[in-house]
Design a protein around this motif. Structure first.
Motif, PDB file in Angstrom:
ATOM      1  N   MET A   1       0.972  -1.269  -0.042  1.00 36.61           N
ATOM      2  CA  MET A   1       0.100  -0.006   0.068  1.00 36.61           C
ATOM      3  C   MET A   1       0.970   1.233   0.077  1.00 36.61           C
ATOM      4  O   MET A   1       2.276   1.343   0.684  1.00 36.61           O
ATOM      5  N   GLN A   2       0.448   2.285  -0.908  1.00 37.24           N
ATOM      6  CA  GLN A   2       1.491   3.416  -0.976  1.00 37.24           C
ATOM      7  C   GLN A   2       0.306   4.758  -0.483  1.00 37.24           C
ATOM      8  O   GLN A   2      -0.892   4.639  -0.989  1.00 37.24           O
ATOM      9  N   VAL A   3       0.687   5.392   0.369  1.00 37.97           N
ATOM     10  CA  VAL A   3      -0.354   6.527   0.917  1.00 37.97           C
ATOM     11  C   VAL A   3       0.452   7.739   0.523  1.00 37.97           C
ATOM     12  O   VAL A   3       1.716   8.211   0.525  1.00 37.97           O
ATOM     13  N   LEU A   4      -0.362   8.628  -0.314  1.00 41.09           N
ATOM     14  CA  LEU A   4       0.047   9.723  -1.024  1.00 41.09           C
ATOM     15  C   LEU A   4      -0.837  10.859  -0.580  1.00 41.09           C
ATOM     16  O   LEU A   4      -2.203  10.714  -0.500  1.00 41.09           O
ATOM     17  N   PRO A   5      -0.250  12.380  -0.372  1.00 44.10           N
ATOM     18  CA  PRO A   5      -1.149  13.367  -0.617  1.00 44.10           C
ATOM     19  C   PRO A   5      -2.117  13.325  -1.511  1.00 44.10           C
ATOM     20  O   PRO A   5      -1.711  13.177  -2.662  1.00 44.10           O
ATOM     21  N   VAL A   6      -3.392  13.523  -1.552  1.00 45.28           N
ATOM     22  CA  VAL A   6      -4.222  13.986  -2.709  1.00 45.28           C
ATOM     23  C   VAL A   6      -3.752  15.036  -3.458  1.00 45.28           C
ATOM     24  O   VAL A   6      -3.614  16.339  -3.089  1.00 45.28           O
ATOM     25  N   ALA A   7      -3.662  14.724  -4.727  1.00 49.00           N
ATOM     26  CA  ALA A   7      -3.192  15.781  -5.703  1.00 49.00           C
ATOM     27  C   ALA A   7      -4.235  16.651  -6.023  1.00 49.00           C
ATOM     28  O   ALA A   7      -5.394  16.104  -6.160  1.00 49.00           O
ATOM     29  N   ASP A   8      -3.932  17.852  -6.762  1.00 46.64           N
ATOM     30  CA  ASP A   8      -5.039  18.743  -7.175  1.00 46.64           C
ATOM     31  C   ASP A   8      -6.104  18.113  -8.122  1.00 46.64           C
ATOM     32  O   ASP A   8      -7.107  18.217  -8.081  1.00 46.64           O
ATOM     33  N   ALA A  46     -14.980  21.264   1.923  1.00 45.55           N
ATOM     34  CA  ALA A  46     -14.251  22.215   2.488  1.00 45.55           C
ATOM     35  C   ALA A  46     -12.777  21.948   2.264  1.00 45.55           C
ATOM     36  O   ALA A  46     -11.895  22.629   2.910  1.00 45.55           O
ATOM     37  N   TYR A  47     -12.384  20.837   1.521  1.00 44.44           N
ATOM     38  CA  TYR A  47     -11.062  20.517   0.921  1.00 44.44           C
ATOM     39  C   TYR A  47     -10.996  20.754  -0.582  1.00 44.44           C
ATOM     40  O   TYR A  47     -12.056  20.738  -1.208  1.00 44.44           O
ATOM     41  N   PRO A  48      -9.866  21.028  -1.064  1.00 49.07           N
ATOM     42  CA  PRO A  48      -8.603  21.352  -0.166  1.00 49.07           C
ATOM     43  C   PRO A  48      -8.644  22.770   0.440  1.00 49.07           C
ATOM     44  O   PRO A  48      -9.406  23.644  -0.292  1.00 49.07           O
ATOM     45  N   LEU A  56      -4.743   9.592  -0.041  1.00 48.52           N
ATOM     46  CA  LEU A  56      -5.407   8.611  -0.693  1.00 48.52           C
ATOM     47  C   LEU A  56      -4.358   7.433  -0.407  1.00 48.52           C
ATOM     48  O   LEU A  56      -3.156   7.454  -0.417  1.00 48.52           O
ATOM     49  N   ALA A  57      -5.049   6.042  -0.203  1.00 49.18           N
ATOM     50  CA  ALA A  57      -4.273   4.694  -0.071  1.00 49.18           C
ATOM     51  C   ALA A  57      -4.483   4.319  -1.333  1.00 49.18           C
ATOM     52  O   ALA A  57      -5.525   3.927  -2.122  1.00 49.18           O
ATOM     53  N   TRP A  58      -3.269   3.611  -1.738  1.00 52.43           N
ATOM     54  CA  TRP A  58      -3.087   3.094  -3.312  1.00 52.43           C
ATOM     55  C   TRP A  58      -2.414   1.626  -3.107  1.00 52.43           C
ATOM     56  O   TRP A  58      -1.694   1.301  -2.487  1.00 52.43           O
ATOM     57  N   ARG A  59      -3.099   0.720  -3.885  1.00 54.61           N
ATOM     58  CA  ARG A  59      -2.673  -0.589  -4.245  1.00 54.61           C
ATOM     59  C   ARG A  59      -2.985  -1.180  -5.480  1.00 54.61           C
ATOM     60  O   ARG A  59      -3.998  -0.657  -6.213  1.00 54.61           O
TER      61      ARG A  59
END
Length: 164
Positions: A1-8, A46-48, A56-59
């Motif tokens: 699993m890879q956890v990354l900030p949500v891109a625009d 209310a995001y971003p 987001l978690a990715w797999r």
């Protein structure tokens, strides 16, 4: 699993997963979709923002091998501690085997300081899960309280896990 900030350009992905999240919570919060077929989403709207963070978690997808989103987390400033986990969701097919705990630990670890994690009383899976997370991350350095839901005297109080 890879956890990354949500891109625009990935907030639409979170919006799709948000509908799963709200659908999952519907039995615990008497949630119905609105006339447009979507569940309530004002928190997500209310995001971003500069003081709010999405992950987001990715797999790899089991059928295609392409990266697939398996969950999201939203973090905002807390009311009593520095950070509040406003929303957290892992798709049902990815649950178990420590995925949720690993995802939560990764998100929380990116924001040092005090934490608040609220969950609904009637969400029976949330309580045991968040207590396991709290034990794993903070040992005995957390408390759980219950608080009335503002403006909703007809529902059971929410549970709050807070670091001490």
């Amino acid at each position: 699993m890879q956890v990354l900030p949500v891109a625009d350009d990935q907030w639409d992905v979170v919006a799709w997963l948000w509908q799963d999240f709200r659908h999952d919570l519907a039995p615990a919060v008497d949630g119905f979709p609105y006339a447009d077929g979507r569940y309530r989403h004002e928190w997500l709207d209310a995001y971003p923002a500069p003081d709010r963070h999405g992950y987001l978690a990715w797999r790899p997808h089991p059928n295609t091998g392409d990266d697939a989103p398996i969950g999201f987390a939203l973090v905002r400033p807390g009311e009593q501690r520095e950070h509040l986990l406003q929303a957290f969701f892992v798709v049902p097919a990815a649950r178990r085997g420590g995925v949720g705990l690993g995802f939560a630990a990764e998100v929380i670890g990116r924001h040092p300081g005090g934490w608040e994690i609220p969950f609904q009383h009637l969400n029976t899976a949330a309580g045991p899960f968040w207590r396991r997370v709290a034990d794993a991350l903070w040992g005995e350095g957390w408390v759980e309280t219950t608080e009335a839901v503002p403006g909703r005297p007809d529902v059971p109080p929410d549970h709050w896990i807070r670091t001490v």
